[in-house]
Design an enzyme around this catalytic site. Structure first.
Site, PDB file in Angstrom:
ATOM      1  N   SER A   1       0.802  -1.229   0.000  1.00 63.63           N
ATOM      2  CA  SER A   1       0.000   0.000   0.000  1.00 63.63           C
ATOM      3  C   SER A   1       0.833   1.276   0.000  1.00 63.63           C
ATOM      4  O   SER A   1       0.336   2.332  -0.353  1.00 63.63           O
ATOM      5  CB  SER A   1      -0.903   0.018   1.238  1.00 63.63           C
ATOM      6  OG  SER A   1      -0.126  -0.132   2.408  1.00 63.63           O
TER       7      SER A   1
ATOM      8  N   ASP B   1      -3.230   7.955   7.945  1.00 59.75           N
ATOM      9  CA  ASP B   1      -4.198   7.082   8.604  1.00 59.75           C
ATOM     10  C   ASP B   1      -3.452   6.167   9.576  1.00 59.75           C
ATOM     11  O   ASP B   1      -2.300   6.455   9.916  1.00 59.75           O
ATOM     12  CB  ASP B   1      -5.017   6.282   7.568  1.00 59.75           C
ATOM     13  CG  ASP B   1      -4.154   5.342   6.738  1.00 59.75           C
ATOM     14  OD1 ASP B   1      -2.958   5.151   7.078  1.00 59.75           O
ATOM     15  OD2 ASP B   1      -4.656   4.781   5.750  1.00 59.75           O
TER      16      ASP B   1
ATOM     17  N   HIS C   1      -0.343   4.693   7.249  1.00 57.87           N
ATOM     18  CA  HIS C   1       0.355   5.308   6.103  1.00 57.87           C
ATOM     19  C   HIS C   1       0.750   6.767   6.317  1.00 57.87           C
ATOM     20  O   HIS C   1       0.062   7.492   7.022  1.00 57.87           O
ATOM     21  CB  HIS C   1      -0.536   5.206   4.858  1.00 57.87           C
ATOM     22  CG  HIS C   1      -0.953   3.807   4.551  1.00 57.87           C
ATOM     23  ND1 HIS C   1      -2.199   3.317   4.868  1.00 57.87           N
ATOM     24  CD2 HIS C   1      -0.261   2.780   4.014  1.00 57.87           C
ATOM     25  CE1 HIS C   1      -2.268   2.047   4.506  1.00 57.87           C
ATOM     26  NE2 HIS C   1      -1.101   1.690   3.988  1.00 57.87           N
TER      27      HIS C   1
END
Ligand code: NAG
Ligand code: NAG
Ligand code: NAG
Length: 369
Positions: free
Chosen positions: A36, A333, A336
């Site tokens: 991600s 978040d 990240h």
């Protein structure tokens, strides 16, 4: 002290803007693999995957605040690195490129992004939790198909030449380490050491496969101090004011072992070069002296819910908190970095010295023969 660091940072940024896009001839193409941290929309195209960010407030700082599948308020590190090499467009996700025939050829000659949120080095990492992710092994299979398409367009010889001058960026490993701690909570040190060894053996096979497919310049990003992310800090029985030692220790071990692996591989495989970014050290520098880098909050997430906004993801249906001063947060978040933090990371990868980049930085890697 803080002031002089800031000054140094400022000076190096000015130098950077002089170097970027002019001094270093851009790589022939840029291929991106990983999780991600560098996914630019792959998982959005996976119908079953639970690891996705294609909803607000993700993308809040994009024009019209469109969520793009990136786990960020804006761009992520993949986009930022590509920009530093003077490219206006980030390579598209493979699944997007493959389903748009009219632009397919033009797209793949510039590069492709295979990264998939939630994925890992091990084939099954992320599956139990997210149902569907593209593992690193499968990302490399997708690249093999792209290579086939490449040769159809420009022939074998040109394909070899172009790929040998292309940059292969890989940012992966965090999810494998999270799972080791979560799925084997009572593991002995011996078990963990053996698990890490299996992880490196698997990584080695992936890198060798990429080499066999023509990759020569490997830009590798190691695992950040995952024990410091809001998600780790708010686990039960954890003091949120300190980083989780066990996770951070694994991240450090991963760096040391990856470094040894790359040294060995590059002496065994003719023409292989690498640049290894120490994401652990980069992030720790910020956490230990936030103000020097322009941050005010390096513990909590900008977007999320609960303690440190780390108890729930930045997902519309949770009606998450959203900070307004996003430039001042390290974390977007629960896992990240913010756009600002990933921009700093990209600048470091592109042009920093040996404290963070071994044995050279990405711009030197691209310029090397
Ligand atoms: C690319 O290669 C794959 C696998 O060989 C093939 O299925 C696909 O049709 C090719 N795409 C194009 C546009 O040539
Ligand atoms: C780990 O150990 C704890 C107590 O030490 C126990 O309650 C728990 O069930 C164990 N977990 C697993 C997965 O074996
Ligand atoms: C890394 O990158 C910059 C910019 O391309 C280059 O000028 C510099 O010499 C490199 N830094 C080190 C310490 O090697």
């Amino acid at each position: 002290m803080a002031k002089s660091k800031l000054m140094m940072l400022f000076v190096s940024f000015c130098l950077l803007s002089v170097f970027s896009a002019s001094e270093v001839a851009p790589p022939a193409a840029i291929f991106i693999f990983g999780d991600s941290t560098v996914d630019v929309g792959t998982n959005t195209l996976l119908l079953q995957s639970g690891a996705r960010a294609d909803f607000s407030p993700n993308g809040v700082d994009f024009p019209y605040s469109v969520p793009t599948g990136r786990f960020s308020n804006g761009l992520n590190s993949a986009d930022q690195i590509v920009k530093l090499f003077g490219r206006r467009k980030s390579p598209p996700p493979f699944l997007y490129a493959a389903s748009h025939m009219s632009t397919f050829k033009r797209n793949i000659l510039q590069g492709v992004n295979f990264a998939s949120a939630g994925s890992g080095i091990f084939q099954d990492t992320g599956i139990k939790r997210w149902t569907e992710v593209v593992s690193l092994g499968n990302q490399i299979q997708q690249f093999a198909a792209v290579r086939g398409n490449f040769t159809e367009i420009v022939g074998f010889k040109t394909t070899d030449t172009v790929l040998s001058k292309s940059l292969f960026i890989i940012s992966i490993g965090s999810n494998d380490l999270f799972e080791l701690v979560e799925y084997f909570p009572n593991a002995t040190d011996l078990f963990k050491a053996e698990h890490m060894e299996r992880l490196q053996l698997t990584y080695k096979n992936h890198l060798k496969n990429l080499y066999k497919l023509g990759a020569r310049k490997f830009g590798i990003i190691s695992v950040p101090p995952i024990g410091c992310c809001p998600y780790a800090r708010v686990q039960p029985n954890v003091d949120p004011s300190v980083c989780v030692k066990e996770l951070n220790k694994l991240a450090q071990t991963f760096f040391i072992e990856t470094h040894a692996l790359l040294r060995k591989l590059s002496s065994d495989l003719k023409g292989m070069r690498y640049s290894l970014g120490n994401a652990y050290e980069m992030t720790m520098s910020i956490i230990q002296d936030p103000l020097a880098f322009g941050f005010k909050d390096v513990q909590s997430a900008c977007c999320g819910y609960g303690r440190l906004n780390g108890e729930k993801a930045c997902v519309t249906i949770f009606d998450p908190n959203l900070c307004s001063n996003r430039q001042e947060f390290l974390f977007w978040d629960l896992y990240h970095p913010t756009e600002f933090a990933s921009q700093l990371a990209a600048r470091t990868l592109y042009g920093a010295g040996t404290r963070y980049m071994t044995p050279m930085n990405f711009s030197q890697l691209v310029a090397s023969y």
